[in-house]
Design a protein around this motif. Structure first.
Motif, short mmCIF file in Angstrom:
data_model
loop_
_atom_site.label_atom_id
_atom_site.label_comp_id
_atom_site.label_asym_id
_atom_site.label_seq_id
_atom_site.Cartn_x
_atom_site.Cartn_y
_atom_site.Cartn_z
N GLN B 261 -1.91 -2.07 -2.29
CA GLN B 261 -3.31 -1.65 -2.27
C GLN B 261 -3.40 -0.19 -1.84
O GLN B 261 -2.72 0.25 -0.91
N ALA B 262 -4.28 0.53 -2.52
CA ALA B 262 -4.44 1.95 -2.22
C ALA B 262 -4.91 2.18 -0.78
O ALA B 262 -4.63 3.22 -0.19
N ASP B 263 -5.60 1.19 -0.21
CA ASP B 263 -6.04 1.30 1.19
C ASP B 263 -4.86 1.56 2.11
O ASP B 263 -4.97 2.31 3.08
N ALA B 264 -3.72 0.89 1.84
CA ALA B 264 -2.53 1.06 2.69
C ALA B 264 -2.04 2.50 2.64
O ALA B 264 -1.62 3.06 3.65
N GLU B 265 -2.11 3.10 1.46
CA GLU B 265 -1.70 4.51 1.34
C GLU B 265 -2.68 5.41 2.08
O GLU B 265 -2.27 6.31 2.83
N TYR B 266 -3.98 5.15 1.89
CA TYR B 266 -5.00 5.99 2.53
C TYR B 266 -4.88 5.92 4.05
O TYR B 266 -5.07 6.93 4.75
N ARG B 326 4.72 -1.57 -10.70
CA ARG B 326 4.16 -1.00 -11.94
C ARG B 326 2.73 -0.51 -11.75
O ARG B 326 2.34 0.47 -12.35
N ARG B 327 1.93 -1.22 -10.97
CA ARG B 327 0.53 -0.83 -10.80
C ARG B 327 0.15 -0.87 -9.33
O ARG B 327 0.61 -1.74 -8.57
N GLN B 328 -0.71 0.05 -8.94
CA GLN B 328 -1.29 0.03 -7.60
C GLN B 328 -2.69 -0.59 -7.72
O GLN B 328 -3.35 -0.42 -8.75
N LEU B 329 -3.13 -1.28 -6.69
CA LEU B 329 -4.46 -1.88 -6.69
C LEU B 329 -5.43 -0.86 -6.09
O LEU B 329 -5.39 -0.60 -4.89
#
Lengths: 533, 460
Positions: B261-266, B326-329
């Motif tokens: 999930q993009a939240d984890a990156e943010y 392959r894909r980020q959420l």
């Protein structure tokens, strides 16, 4: 010194609704009082919370519901809703009564229940804080009686914005403390070995005010229980975390994190990122109140829950009947819903209340006395089924969920040693300070409790070395309960006048669900051996 | 007494017209739910007797208000569960006041999708029509199965059926809804003859009564209860080989997916990006790589939905292929923060089957621990490390009869585990319903996973 704190007030907005409850009880049991027993339960939970971090927000929840119950033919029939206008509630009461009358099912072979009168309650000693708020003599059946947790800061004036300000300021303090730590620790380190800064600090400030009203044919009771929490979590880029919290039963006056407690969020995550890994095995261990409490809760807490015993799911009744000792002289565990102060603190833990969700008054109960099992904790059904005394352990997650026997505050009784004396008795072992979950096995008699990390003890001193689990996560402690409780070697004392040790802010999920507030604690305990992995 | 949508809209308009309210947008979720629940005790001949029976009706309206304030512009958010006994305008104004103090970078709310939302079967028509009748049918089915369960004594059981109807509306034009049905049956049983000191307490969850497959469930109870004999501690090991079942696979992969999930990156914590390997080192020669897809369109599963929490149309996608992300959420908010297109990828976890066979593993591997039930599997969502006491398991050694194991602690590191693992070729479908302790999780994949890397055991 005189206590000038005032009991939390009953909210005006619920007065009209409260006035309706006796009428609902009358609809439920009128003409059937010789066979049936009915009550009405009104519950309001107002939660304000604020989270500060890279992603911020505030929240306000008001959740209110009514449960109506008829106990008939060994079955607890309940209807609950949050449509709280008078006509909807009267309709629900009539529908529930009709449902019970139409049902030809028979439940457990339980006797008809006769609730205690006020006079009988007054004749049975009540905890000092509870008794101090009751009228001098037994009140009339219809007289509303209110009980409230004493607070310095009125919980009803807390705002979400106020909590956000508190959370934001706490976050800045943790970030500043982390900066100071990095300057201090990295000054003498080569750049390649320098600690990185925390990736994120998340702070939660939350206050939940529970208001309960219980009405049956004998009493009309209310209680207001504010629970406040300030929680700070430091997170490293690699995911290691450290937390600190202040919380329990009371207003914002208890949401205070002293500077020295912030190190747990500001410094510990970095230290844990360099911690060594524990070799799986059995070690001499000292557990702090947080971990001690989880062991008490899981060890003979769940095992002594009356509904678990009633269903044949606990090993305790058989052991008690056979007079089997399950711990040594130091293995004493208490369940006490009436903890309104503890150790050196003027507030209680979040598992306290004045009466349970079936209107039973809070009284302390020793569930394990120097290794000997006593009667289990009960609710109404379990007490009738087992022929044991009622205790104030009938609780539900919320009005949406069923009532079960649940623990309130469970703790080991204190001893007489100091923590330094316990550490000095450890040639080689560890100290476990912060809990990380736990799970019961009332039938199998095993125990599992987690701790975030271990601090090494060598030759009677803390070495400063930290250990995480064998694969880099938390450390899980596990052993058969009976052998574990036979291995208590020493306990620290309590500063409380009635010997109540510190109980920590906590929660419980019975059989992996049904979340409720549950304080747990106790002294620092030295165990001769605990399996750690 | 419940909050009506038109009244809430009127109150929102009043607050928006107030000078300085800062109200920039809102989303509203309303829900009406009915549930039926029974707690039962087991008696002689496994007769199930109800001792607590409940009916609950529940109406909720949760409003999320967004404010914009300051220069540079910041965005606040406040979530309020609306109180039907209090003035709506005052509640919303108070929520806006609280939101104005909240400090987030601004983002735009997603608009209604031009093509609308996919059609997904999320609720059982029979439960929608009469949840009480389906609850009664569930109890009747359970009683029939219980009466046939000769080898075990049932101590307690619980049956639950609910039906929920939800609406999602927003100031950006989203107006959609879904219906959800939830069913669970839980049972505690011990081996006969009793009394003894061990029990099994499995739980099965689904979106309809037939989805529980009670015949299979009771067969599993009988098989597990029968195995409750002469348990030993597992041996202590710095490098153990274990086999875990679908419940543990579901829980572990759900946490792994959290790092997509993009939240984890943010939030600057551990996260995985497209191109990253999910294992934290090279794959062992005999290891199988993980392939995971998310599918929100499978009928009658826990994570099936036409839309995401923000109101984006749900999207099916392969997210991990041969062990590589392959894909980020990416939700709408994080997409704007990170400068990436948003997607609605969500849903039930589909794991490609492997080549392995559970019986073959037990017969051929020198020493393997089959963990049937963890006491409490706690997985750190950031480090993906995990640990638990073994509630029930079996130790299989080639050429020797299996031994029941209980107790001890097994710990692992998922990304290390994925260096050398294998999946069974038998498929299973299962659901976890959301509660206070776990999110909704749907799983369709191998019924077992063999792990040969990153496992340690503290035992005898």
């Amino acid at each position: 010194m005189q206590d000038t704190r005032l009991p939390a007030r009953f909210p005006e907005r619920l007065r009209e609704l409260r006035a309706l409850l006796p009428q609902l009880v009358a609809i439920l049991e009128q003409g059937r009082g010789d066979e049936w027993y009915a009550f009405a339960w009104l519950e309001e939970t107002v939660t304000l919370s604020a989270v500060c971090g890279r992603n911020e927000g505030v929240q306000q929840d008001t959740d209110r519901g009514v449960v109506l119950r008829i106990f008939a033919r060994g079955i607890q029939y309940e209807s609950a809703c949050n449509r709280l206008d008078e006509s909807a509630l009267i309709e629900m009461a009539r529908a529930l009564r009709a449902r019970v009358e139409a049902d030809d099912a028979t439940g457990m072979p339980l006797p008809v229940y006769r609730p205690r009168s006020w006079a009988e309650e007054y004749a049975d000693p009540l905890p000092p804080e509870l008794r101090s708020q009751l009228p001098a003599g037994p009140p009339a059946v219809e007289q509303p009686v209110h009980l409230g947790v004493r607070c310095t800061v009125d919980p009803w004036i807390t705002t979400a914005d106020g909590l956000r300000t508190l959370a934001a300021a706490t976050r800045q303090r943790v970030l500043a403390a982390n900066g100071a730590f990095l300057r201090r620790e990295n000054a003498a380190r080569p750049e390649a070995e320098a600690y990185p800064a925390l990736a994120e600090v998340r702070v939660l400030a939350r206050q939940t005010v529970h208001t309960h009203v219980f009405v049956d044919r004998t009493r009309n009771l209310s209680q207001v229980l504010p629970v406040t929490l300030l929680y700070a979590l430091g997170i490293m880029p690699g995911g290691q975390t450290g937390r600190t919290l202040a919380g329990g039963l009371g207003g914002l006056e208890i949401a205070v994190l002293p500077d020295d407690s912030l190190a747990q969020s500001a410094e510990m995550p970095a230290r844990l990122s360099r911690a060594e890994r524990l070799a799986p095995g059995a070690y001499r261990l000292i557990t702090g109140p947080d971990v001690t409490g989880v062991i008490a809760h899981e060890a003979f807490g769940h095992t002594q829950e009356g509904d678990t015993c009633m269903c044949g799911r606990s090993v305790a009744p058989g052991l008690r009947a056979r007079r089997v000792r399950v711990g040594n002289d130091q293995a004493s565990i208490v369940n006490n819903p009436a903890v309104f102060s503890m150790d050196h603190l003027f507030h209680g833990p979040n598992g306290s209340y004045f009466f349970d969700h079936e209107g039973c008054f809070a009284r302390s109960q020793t569930i394990l006395d120097r290794g000997w099992l006593s009667a289990p904790m009960t609710n109404l059904t379990a007490a009738l089924a087992l022929g044991e005394p009622r205790t104030a352990n009938g609780k539900r997650e919320s009005w949406r969920r069923p009532l079960m026997v649940r623990q309130t505050n469970t703790y080991f009784t204190p001893g007489d040693a100091t923590l330094e004396e316990l550490i000095a008795r450890v040639p080689s072992g560890f100290l476990a300070h912060w809990a990380h979950g736990g799970m019961e096995d009332p039938k199998g008699g095993s125990l599992t409790a987690g701790t975030e990390y271990l601090e090494e003890i060598r030759d009677g001193r803390l070495t400063g070395r930290l250990f995480v689990g064998p694969t880099g996560g938390h450390v899980e402690l596990s052993d058969p309960v009976f052998s574990l409780l036979a291995r208590i070697e020493g306990k620290t004392g309590s500063r409380h006048p009635r010997g109540i040790p510190e109980n920590k802010y906590g929660g419980c999920g019975k059989y992996h669900k049904e979340s409720v507030n549950a304080g747990c604690g106790g002294p620092w305990i030295l165990w001769s051996s605990v399996t750690c992995g | 007494m419940a909050c009506e949508i038109q009244d809430i809209r009127r109150a929102l308009a009043e607050v928006a017209a107030q000078p300085g309210s800062g109200l920039f947008g809102w989303t509203l979720t309303t829900e009406t739910a009915v549930s039926h629940q029974a707690l039962m005790i087991g008696g002689e001949g496994n007769v199930l007797t109800v001792f607590q029976t409940r009916q609950v009706t529940d109406d909720r309206a949760t409003l999320r208000v967004f404010t914009r304030q300051g220069a540079p512009v910041r965005q606040g958010v406040a979530v309020v569960t609306l109180d039907p006994m209090a003035d709506l305008t005052a509640q919303i104004a108070a929520a806006c006041a609280a939101a104005r103090g909240v400090d987030n970078p601004p983002w735009e709310l997603p608009a209604a999708p031009p093509a609308g939302y996919p059609d997904v079967a999320t609720a059982d028509p029979a439960i929608a029509a009469d949840p009480g009748a389906e609850h009664a049918r569930l109890i009747a089915c359970a009683r029939r199965e219980a009466a046939r369960l000769g080898v075990a004594q049932i101590n307690s059981a619980e049956a639950y059926v609910s039906f929920r109807r939800q609406r999602l509306e927003s100031s950006s034009g989203i107006s959609t809804g879904r219906a959800l049905s939830e069913v669970y049956f839980e049972l505690a049983a011990e081996r006969l003859p009793g009394p003894n000191v061990q029990e099994v307490s499995p739980l099965v969850e689904a979106t309809n009564v037939d989805g529980l497959d009670l015949s299979t469930f009771f067969a599993r109870v009988a098989e597990q209860a029968g195995a409750l004999t002469g348990a030993e501690l597992p041996p202590t090991s710095r490098q153990a080989t274990i086999v875990i079942g679908p419940e543990a696979i579901t829980a572990l992969l759900y946490e792994l997916r959290g790092q997509l999930q993009a939240d984890a990156e943010y939030e600057r914590g551990p996260h995985l990006l497209p191109g990253d390997s999910v294992a934290d080192g090279p794959l062992a020669t005999a290891g199988e790589a993980l392939t995971l897809a998310l599918d929100p369109f499978l009928p009658a599963m826990a994570e099936s939905t036409p839309y995401t929490g923000e109101g984006l149309p749900a999207e099916r996608s392969l997210v991990i292929e041969d062990g590589v992300v392959r894909r980020q959420l990416v939700n709408a908010r994080m997409g704007q923060y990170l400068g990436r297109p948003a997607n609605g990828i969500c849903g039930n976890m589909l794991v490609a089957p492997g080549r392995g066979d559970r019986a073959d593993w037990f017969a051929t591997l020198p020493d393997v621990l089959e963990i049937r039930t963890f006491s409490s599997l706690l997985i750190n969502p950031r480090t993906l490390t995990w640990s638990s006491e073994i509630k029930l398991g079996r130790r299989h050694r080639a050429g020797q009869p299996p031994v029941t194991i209980k107790g001890g602690v097994v710990s692992g590191s998922l990304r290390q585990n994925l260096r050398d693992c294998a999946f069974s070729n038998r498929r299973i479908v299962r659901n976890d319903l959301p509660d206070g302790w776990k999110p909704a999780r749907g799983y369709d994949g191998p019924d077992a996973m063999l792990i040969r890397s990153g496992i340690q055991v503290a035992g005898a």
